[in-house]
Design an enzyme around this catalytic site. Structure first.
Site, PDB file in Angstrom:
ATOM      1  N   ILE A 195       0.894  -1.286  -0.053  1.00  0.00           N
ATOM      2  CA  ILE A 195      -0.024  -0.181  -0.156  1.00  0.00           C
ATOM      3  C   ILE A 195       0.669   1.153   0.003  1.00  0.00           C
ATOM      4  O   ILE A 195       0.434   2.489  -0.385  1.00  0.00           O
ATOM      5  CB  ILE A 195      -0.916   0.077   1.230  1.00  0.00           C
ATOM      6  CG1 ILE A 195      -2.095   0.944   1.051  1.00  0.00           C
ATOM      7  CG2 ILE A 195      -0.266   0.179   2.516  1.00  0.00           C
ATOM      8  CD1 ILE A 195      -3.171   0.615   0.116  1.00  0.00           C
ATOM      9  N   LYS A 253       3.464   1.955   2.622  1.00  0.00           N
ATOM     10  CA  LYS A 253       3.688   2.343   3.964  1.00  0.00           C
ATOM     11  C   LYS A 253       5.150   2.736   4.092  1.00  0.00           C
ATOM     12  O   LYS A 253       5.492   3.793   4.803  1.00  0.00           O
ATOM     13  CB  LYS A 253       3.652   0.963   5.211  1.00  0.00           C
ATOM     14  CG  LYS A 253       2.169   0.629   5.121  1.00  0.00           C
ATOM     15  CD  LYS A 253       2.024  -0.597   5.949  1.00  0.00           C
ATOM     16  CE  LYS A 253       2.785  -1.774   5.763  1.00  0.00           C
ATOM     17  NZ  LYS A 253       2.222  -2.401   4.343  1.00  0.00           N
ATOM     18  N   GLU A 269      10.492  -2.089   8.895  1.00  0.00           N
ATOM     19  CA  GLU A 269      10.293  -3.577   9.674  1.00  0.00           C
ATOM     20  C   GLU A 269      11.165  -4.415   8.526  1.00  0.00           C
ATOM     21  O   GLU A 269      11.653  -4.110   7.310  1.00  0.00           O
ATOM     22  CB  GLU A 269       9.066  -3.914   9.333  1.00  0.00           C
ATOM     23  CG  GLU A 269       8.212  -4.074   7.886  1.00  0.00           C
ATOM     24  CD  GLU A 269       6.823  -4.796   7.797  1.00  0.00           C
ATOM     25  OE1 GLU A 269       6.818  -5.457   8.896  1.00  0.00           O
ATOM     26  OE2 GLU A 269       6.064  -4.266   7.013  1.00  0.00           O
ATOM     27  N   TYR A 300       4.240 -17.610   0.985  1.00  0.00           N
ATOM     28  CA  TYR A 300       3.653 -17.368  -0.031  1.00  0.00           C
ATOM     29  C   TYR A 300       3.108 -18.422  -0.969  1.00  0.00           C
ATOM     30  O   TYR A 300       1.932 -18.504  -1.669  1.00  0.00           O
ATOM     31  CB  TYR A 300       4.076 -16.113  -0.804  1.00  0.00           C
ATOM     32  CG  TYR A 300       4.074 -14.753  -0.115  1.00  0.00           C
ATOM     33  CD1 TYR A 300       3.037 -14.516   0.607  1.00  0.00           C
ATOM     34  CD2 TYR A 300       5.077 -13.998  -0.257  1.00  0.00           C
ATOM     35  CE1 TYR A 300       3.037 -13.383   1.307  1.00  0.00           C
ATOM     36  CE2 TYR A 300       5.275 -12.621   0.480  1.00  0.00           C
ATOM     37  CZ  TYR A 300       4.012 -12.515   1.224  1.00  0.00           C
ATOM     38  OH  TYR A 300       3.982 -11.173   1.791  1.00  0.00           O
ATOM     39  N   ASP A 346       7.400   2.346   9.855  1.00  0.00           N
ATOM     40  CA  ASP A 346       6.374   1.644   8.661  1.00  0.00           C
ATOM     41  C   ASP A 346       5.442   0.501   8.973  1.00  0.00           C
ATOM     42  O   ASP A 346       5.088  -0.099   8.258  1.00  0.00           O
ATOM     43  CB  ASP A 346       7.263   1.750   7.465  1.00  0.00           C
ATOM     44  CG  ASP A 346       8.146   0.249   7.469  1.00  0.00           C
ATOM     45  OD1 ASP A 346       8.326  -0.334   8.445  1.00  0.00           O
ATOM     46  OD2 ASP A 346       8.686  -0.060   6.598  1.00  0.00           O
ATOM     47  N   LYS A 378       2.746  -4.894  -8.225  1.00  0.00           N
ATOM     48  CA  LYS A 378       3.393  -5.293  -9.499  1.00  0.00           C
ATOM     49  C   LYS A 378       4.373  -4.344  -9.633  1.00  0.00           C
ATOM     50  O   LYS A 378       5.444  -4.570 -10.118  1.00  0.00           O
ATOM     51  CB  LYS A 378       2.531  -5.545 -10.605  1.00  0.00           C
ATOM     52  CG  LYS A 378       2.822  -5.550 -11.850  1.00  0.00           C
ATOM     53  CD  LYS A 378       1.940  -5.612 -12.697  1.00  0.00           C
ATOM     54  CE  LYS A 378       2.211  -6.297 -14.378  1.00  0.00           C
ATOM     55  NZ  LYS A 378       1.206  -6.339 -15.290  1.00  0.00           N
ATOM     56  N   GLU A 389       7.030 -11.420  -3.542  1.00  0.00           N
ATOM     57  CA  GLU A 389       5.498 -11.036  -3.752  1.00  0.00           C
ATOM     58  C   GLU A 389       4.784 -11.604  -4.859  1.00  0.00           C
ATOM     59  O   GLU A 389       3.235 -11.340  -4.820  1.00  0.00           O
ATOM     60  CB  GLU A 389       5.469  -9.700  -3.232  1.00  0.00           C
ATOM     61  CG  GLU A 389       5.940  -9.060  -2.076  1.00  0.00           C
ATOM     62  CD  GLU A 389       5.749  -7.392  -1.914  1.00  0.00           C
ATOM     63  OE1 GLU A 389       6.075  -7.297  -0.560  1.00  0.00           O
ATOM     64  OE2 GLU A 389       5.536  -6.949  -2.640  1.00  0.00           O
TER      65      GLU A 389
END
Length: 214
Positions: free
Chosen positions: A15, A17, A35, A47, A86, A140, A147
Site C-alpha cells: 500500500i 507504508k 520493518e 506465499y 512503517d 506489481k 511477492e
C-alpha cells in the site's frame, strides 16, 4: 504512550507504508524504523504454501519486531528523539489470525502478549487503505519477486482484516489519533500536493505534543 512523537504507519501489503514513512521521516527529521521483510527466510515458502509455513514466518516477524522496538525505546524514545515506523507490531495479530491454525494461534497469541506487554505504544497512527485493484498494481509496480505469488484472494481478505482491525483500534484507543489515507484517491509518491496534504494532517496532530525532537 510515548512522551515524544512515535508515529506508526499501517495498511495492507504493497500500500506504500515504507514510501510514506521515508518521506515523513525526511520532512520532520524523525528517526525511521523500517520493518524487516525480505530478510525473513520463510517468506517465499509462506506465499507458496501458507498453511505449511505460517507459524515459522509469523514467529520470525514477531521476534525481529520485538527486538527492533526494544532498541528503539532505548536508543530513541527514552532519549527524547521522535520516531516514525512503517509498521505497528500489532499487525502480527492480523496476520496470525488469518494464517495460523487454532492450536498454533493460541500458542502464538500467548507469546505475543508476553513479548509486547511492555513495548512502547505509538501516539499517532496513519492508516493507508485502497481497493484490491490499487494494491495489486502497486505490488506489481514495486516488483518484489517474493511477492509475485501472493494470491489476490489472500490480499482481499487481508485488506478486510485491516479495516476491521483499524475500526476496533479507534474504539479501543480513542486517545491515539488515526489519520486515514485512501490510496485510491491519493498518490503521495507521484503528486507533491497529495504528500503536502498528508504532511499537514500529521503536523496538526504533532502540534498537540509538547515535546518534539527536531
Amino acid at each position: 504512550m510515548a512522551e515524544v512523537p512515535f508515529i506508526a504507519i499501517e495498511g495492507p501489503i504493497g500500500i506504500g507504508k515504507t514510501s510514506l514513512a521515508n518521506k515523513l521521516s525526511d520532512h520532520f527529521n524523525f528517526h525511521l524504523l523500517r520493518e524487516i521483510v525480505e530478510e525473513n527466510p520463510f517468506l517465499g515458502k509462506f506465499y507458496d504454501d501458507i498453511d505449511e509455513w505460517s507459524f515459522q514466518t509469523e514467529m520470525f516477524f514477531l521476534c525481529n519486531r520485538f527486538k527492533q522496538l526494544e532498541d528503539i525505546e532505548k536508543k530513541y524514545l527514552k532519549q527524547n528523539k521522535a520516531v516514525i515506523s512503517d509498521y505497528h507490531i500489532s499487525k502480527n495479530m492480523i496476520f496470525a489470525r488469518r494464517t495460523l491454525q487454532k492450536d498454533k494461534f493460541d500458542k502464538y497469541e500467548q507469546i505475543y502478549h508476553i513479548l509486547t506487554q511492555d513495548m512502547p505504544v505509538p501516539n499517532m497512527m496513519i492508516y493507508l487503505h485502497a481497493s484490491l485493484d490499487t494494491i495489486l498494481k502497486r505490488i506489481k509496480m514495486r516488483g518484489r519477486e517474493i511477492e509475485q505469488n501472493i494470491k489476490p484472494s489472500y490480499l482481499a481478505q487481508l485488506a478486510q482484516d485491516y479495516e476491521s482491525y483499524m475500526n476496533e483500534f479507534e474504539i479501543m484507543h480513542p486517545e491515539i489519533p488515526v489519520i486515514r489515507i485512501n490510496g485510491d484517491e491519493i498518490d503521495f509518491v507521484k503528486y507533491q500536493n497529495d504528500l503536502d496534504a498528508i504532511i499537514s494532517q500529521v503536523q496538526n496532530q504533532l502540534n498537540h505534543f509538547t515535546t518534539i525532537s527536531k
